[in-house]
Design a protein around this motif. Sequence first.
Motif, PDB file in Angstrom:
ATOM      1  N   ALA A  92      53.322 -41.131  42.192  1.00 38.60           N
ATOM      2  CA  ALA A  92      52.422 -41.190  41.034  1.00 38.60           C
ATOM      3  C   ALA A  92      51.108 -40.479  41.337  1.00 38.60           C
ATOM      4  CB  ALA A  92      52.178 -42.638  40.629  1.00 38.60           C
ATOM      5  N   GLU A  93      50.522 -40.755  42.482  1.00 38.72           N
ATOM      6  CA  GLU A  93      49.236 -40.149  42.823  1.00 38.72           C
ATOM      7  C   GLU A  93      49.348 -38.638  43.007  1.00 38.72           C
ATOM      8  OE1 GLU A  93      47.722 -42.474  46.089  1.00 38.72           O
ATOM      9  OE2 GLU A  93      47.045 -44.070  44.738  1.00 38.72           O
ATOM     10  N   ALA A  94      50.500 -38.150  43.491  1.00 40.87           N
ATOM     11  CA  ALA A  94      50.704 -36.710  43.659  1.00 40.87           C
ATOM     12  C   ALA A  94      50.631 -35.981  42.320  1.00 40.87           C
ATOM     13  CB  ALA A  94      52.053 -36.433  44.327  1.00 40.87           C
ATOM     14  N   SER A  95      50.938 -36.692  41.239  1.00 47.18           N
ATOM     15  CA  SER A  95      50.934 -36.080  39.902  1.00 47.18           C
ATOM     16  C   SER A  95      49.617 -36.294  39.164  1.00 47.18           C
ATOM     17  CB  SER A  95      52.071 -36.676  39.068  1.00 47.18           C
ATOM     18  OG  SER A  95      51.755 -38.007  38.682  1.00 47.18           O
ATOM     19  N   GLY A  96      48.720 -37.070  39.779  1.00 51.72           N
ATOM     20  CA  GLY A  96      47.484 -37.431  39.083  1.00 51.72           C
ATOM     21  C   GLY A  96      47.625 -38.726  38.315  1.00 51.72           C
ATOM     22  N   GLY A  97      48.773 -39.386  38.472  1.00 58.53           N
ATOM     23  CA  GLY A  97      49.024 -40.664  37.803  1.00 58.53           C
ATOM     24  C   GLY A  97      48.629 -41.833  38.682  1.00 58.53           C
TER      25      GLY A  97
END
Length: 124
Positions: A92-97
């Motif tokens: 999620a964090e890799a996508s900006g989520g």
Amino acid sequence: HPVSALNTGDEPTLDAIQSCISNEPVALGLSWRAGASRTIVLFADENPQGHHLMPDGGFVTPDTIVSSLTHSSPHVTLFTFDMGHVDYKTMAEASGGNSFPIFTTQTVMKQFLDQIILEVSCGK
């Protein structure tokens, strides 16, 4: 795998995410509207799983998802509701989520969903 009282079946969460990222959501009966903000909200109560072979002969892994998310065009943002598995958070964090706990009160879960809607619709 068959569903039983002890085994609720396979949940190929990684396969579903990869299908959406790879611009092939048709396999899931979905399609992206032209110009749409591509956002995936995943609810999962098990660890990330991939069961289908990739063209290279390997299975979809969390690293595959991170790579796909960071190189996707158009961009896809992933939000997850899960049991705290670090791979969901990383993806999620890799996508900006972001990643949120799945086992919480309805009120708190609604607040998280409202946050996602605000981020996606207003770019906050």
